[in-house]
Design a protein around this motif. Sequence first.
Motif, PDB file in Angstrom:
ATOM      1  N   GLY A 101       0.811  -1.220   0.000  1.00  0.00           N
ATOM      2  CA  GLY A 101       0.000   0.000   0.000  1.00  0.00           C
ATOM      3  C   GLY A 101       0.840   1.264   0.000  1.00  0.00           C
ATOM      4  O   GLY A 101       0.418   2.301  -0.529  1.00  0.00           O
ATOM      5  N   LEU A 102       2.038   1.203   0.586  1.00  0.00           N
ATOM      6  CA  LEU A 102       2.937   2.366   0.560  1.00  0.00           C
ATOM      7  C   LEU A 102       3.426   2.643  -0.856  1.00  0.00           C
ATOM      8  O   LEU A 102       3.573   3.802  -1.252  1.00  0.00           O
ATOM      9  N   LEU A 103       3.659   1.594  -1.619  1.00  0.00           N
ATOM     10  CA  LEU A 103       4.035   1.773  -3.018  1.00  0.00           C
ATOM     11  C   LEU A 103       2.870   2.374  -3.798  1.00  0.00           C
ATOM     12  O   LEU A 103       3.066   3.274  -4.614  1.00  0.00           O
ATOM     13  N   GLU A 104       1.674   1.886  -3.539  1.00  0.00           N
ATOM     14  CA  GLU A 104       0.492   2.448  -4.203  1.00  0.00           C
ATOM     15  C   GLU A 104       0.363   3.938  -3.913  1.00  0.00           C
ATOM     16  O   GLU A 104       0.104   4.734  -4.822  1.00  0.00           O
ATOM     17  N   ALA A 105       0.561   4.318  -2.648  1.00  0.00           N
ATOM     18  CA  ALA A 105       0.473   5.733  -2.269  1.00  0.00           C
ATOM     19  C   ALA A 105       1.553   6.553  -2.961  1.00  0.00           C
ATOM     20  O   ALA A 105       1.286   7.662  -3.439  1.00  0.00           O
ATOM     21  N   ALA A 106       2.764   6.016  -3.029  1.00  0.00           N
ATOM     22  CA  ALA A 106       3.861   6.738  -3.680  1.00  0.00           C
ATOM     23  C   ALA A 106       3.564   6.952  -5.159  1.00  0.00           C
ATOM     24  O   ALA A 106       3.792   8.045  -5.701  1.00  0.00           O
ATOM     25  N   VAL A 107       3.024   5.935  -5.824  1.00  0.00           N
ATOM     26  CA  VAL A 107       2.703   6.051  -7.248  1.00  0.00           C
ATOM     27  C   VAL A 107       1.602   7.090  -7.462  1.00  0.00           C
ATOM     28  O   VAL A 107       1.691   7.937  -8.357  1.00  0.00           O
ATOM     29  N   ILE A 108       0.586   7.050  -6.629  1.00  0.00           N
ATOM     30  CA  ILE A 108      -0.494   8.036  -6.732  1.00  0.00           C
ATOM     31  C   ILE A 108       0.052   9.442  -6.536  1.00  0.00           C
ATOM     32  O   ILE A 108      -0.305  10.370  -7.263  1.00  0.00           O
ATOM     33  N   ASN A 109       0.937   9.594  -5.564  1.00  0.00           N
ATOM     34  CA  ASN A 109       1.521  10.913  -5.310  1.00  0.00           C
ATOM     35  C   ASN A 109       2.461  11.352  -6.429  1.00  0.00           C
ATOM     36  O   ASN A 109       2.557  12.535  -6.726  1.00  0.00           O
ATOM     37  N   LEU A 110       3.137  10.408  -7.060  1.00  0.00           N
ATOM     38  CA  LEU A 110       3.968  10.770  -8.213  1.00  0.00           C
ATOM     39  C   LEU A 110       3.098  11.294  -9.352  1.00  0.00           C
ATOM     40  O   LEU A 110       3.489  12.206 -10.076  1.00  0.00           O
ATOM     41  N   GLU A 111       1.921  10.710  -9.506  1.00  0.00           N
ATOM     42  CA  GLU A 111       0.976  11.220 -10.513  1.00  0.00           C
ATOM     43  C   GLU A 111       0.536  12.634 -10.156  1.00  0.00           C
ATOM     44  O   GLU A 111       0.492  13.511 -11.011  1.00  0.00           O
ATOM     45  N   SER A 112       0.218  12.844  -8.899  1.00  0.00           N
ATOM     46  CA  SER A 112      -0.287  14.143  -8.447  1.00  0.00           C
ATOM     47  C   SER A 112       0.768  15.240  -8.498  1.00  0.00           C
ATOM     48  O   SER A 112       0.442  16.396  -8.761  1.00  0.00           O
ATOM     49  N   TYR A 113       2.022  14.881  -8.209  1.00  0.00           N
ATOM     50  CA  TYR A 113       3.083  15.882  -8.116  1.00  0.00           C
ATOM     51  C   TYR A 113       4.033  15.842  -9.319  1.00  0.00           C
ATOM     52  O   TYR A 113       5.198  16.196  -9.204  1.00  0.00           O
ATOM     53  N   GLN A 114       3.536  15.414 -10.463  1.00  0.00           N
ATOM     54  CA  GLN A 114       4.287  15.384 -11.720  1.00  0.00           C
ATOM     55  C   GLN A 114       5.647  14.707 -11.586  1.00  0.00           C
ATOM     56  O   GLN A 114       6.690  15.283 -11.918  1.00  0.00           O
ATOM     57  N   GLY A 115       5.608  13.464 -11.115  1.00  0.00           N
ATOM     58  CA  GLY A 115       6.846  12.703 -10.982  1.00  0.00           C
ATOM     59  C   GLY A 115       7.396  12.284 -12.332  1.00  0.00           C
ATOM     60  O   GLY A 115       6.697  12.326 -13.348  1.00  0.00           O
ATOM     61  N   ASN A 116       8.634  11.860 -12.333  1.00  0.00           N
ATOM     62  CA  ASN A 116       9.301  11.393 -13.540  1.00  0.00           C
ATOM     63  C   ASN A 116       8.531  10.212 -14.122  1.00  0.00           C
ATOM     64  O   ASN A 116       8.181   9.272 -13.411  1.00  0.00           O
ATOM     65  N   GLU A 117       8.299  10.259 -15.429  1.00  0.00           N
ATOM     66  CA  GLU A 117       7.498   9.234 -16.087  1.00  0.00           C
ATOM     67  C   GLU A 117       8.134   7.850 -16.013  1.00  0.00           C
ATOM     68  O   GLU A 117       7.445   6.844 -15.858  1.00  0.00           O
ATOM     69  N   VAL A 118       9.457   7.786 -16.110  1.00  0.00           N
ATOM     70  CA  VAL A 118      10.156   6.501 -16.034  1.00  0.00           C
ATOM     71  C   VAL A 118       9.967   5.882 -14.647  1.00  0.00           C
ATOM     72  O   VAL A 118       9.703   4.684 -14.512  1.00  0.00           O
ATOM     73  N   VAL A 119      10.086   6.699 -13.625  1.00  0.00           N
ATOM     74  CA  VAL A 119       9.908   6.221 -12.253  1.00  0.00           C
ATOM     75  C   VAL A 119       8.454   5.782 -12.041  1.00  0.00           C
ATOM     76  O   VAL A 119       8.197   4.751 -11.417  1.00  0.00           O
ATOM     77  N   LEU A 120       7.539   6.530 -12.583  1.00  0.00           N
ATOM     78  CA  LEU A 120       6.116   6.202 -12.468  1.00  0.00           C
ATOM     79  C   LEU A 120       5.814   4.859 -13.142  1.00  0.00           C
ATOM     80  O   LEU A 120       5.117   4.010 -12.575  1.00  0.00           O
ATOM     81  N   CYS A 121       6.371   4.648 -14.322  1.00  0.00           N
ATOM     82  CA  CYS A 121       6.176   3.369 -15.029  1.00  0.00           C
ATOM     83  C   CYS A 121       6.777   2.211 -14.231  1.00  0.00           C
ATOM     84  O   CYS A 121       6.188   1.127 -14.157  1.00  0.00           O
ATOM     85  N   ALA A 122       7.943   2.441 -13.639  1.00  0.00           N
ATOM     86  CA  ALA A 122       8.569   1.405 -12.805  1.00  0.00           C
ATOM     87  C   ALA A 122       7.679   1.080 -11.613  1.00  0.00           C
ATOM     88  O   ALA A 122       7.555  -0.086 -11.215  1.00  0.00           O
TER      89      ALA A 122
END
Length: 153
Positions: free
Chosen positions: A88-109
């Motif tokens: 669930g922590l990974l899920e939260a991090a991914v959601i937050n990367l979407e919200s805060y314009q995270g790097n696309e490569v990191v988001l895909c990973a």
Amino acid sequence: MRRRHRDQPRDPLIPVVPDAIAVAISEVVTLIEIFDHAHARMVDSGEVDKETLANASGSALVPMLYARAGCSSLQGRSSIPLLTDEIGLLEAAVINLESYQGNEVVLCAGYQLLEDFANRKRNTSPVCHVHGILAFTGEAEGTTSGSVAPSMA
């Protein structure tokens, strides 16, 4: 509300043994990179308090991942346990990367790890603590007093 009579036996407390999935060391590296990037993006936004930051970015889990990796390497293993709840922590991090314009490569990973971990949830293993570090139950067997520390002798 019904009261329990003193002569009635209490239900024994049964400890719940959490289950974990096996995560390869290379996946741990990717997981830490995702958590670090989510943490950095959230800090840059300046919109979150410290507690929310630690939980929503997954950065609170990073020190434990390093400890588990160290323990696993001492045992010559190539994977560490990750509790199914910690996914669930990974899920939260991914959601937050979407919200805060995270790097696309990191988001895909992150999405790839989520998919891989979801598939592994069907094959979980019980865990225990060895010197305060989470390990698979079978890993503590065969060691003197459950110790996985190298001998100082």
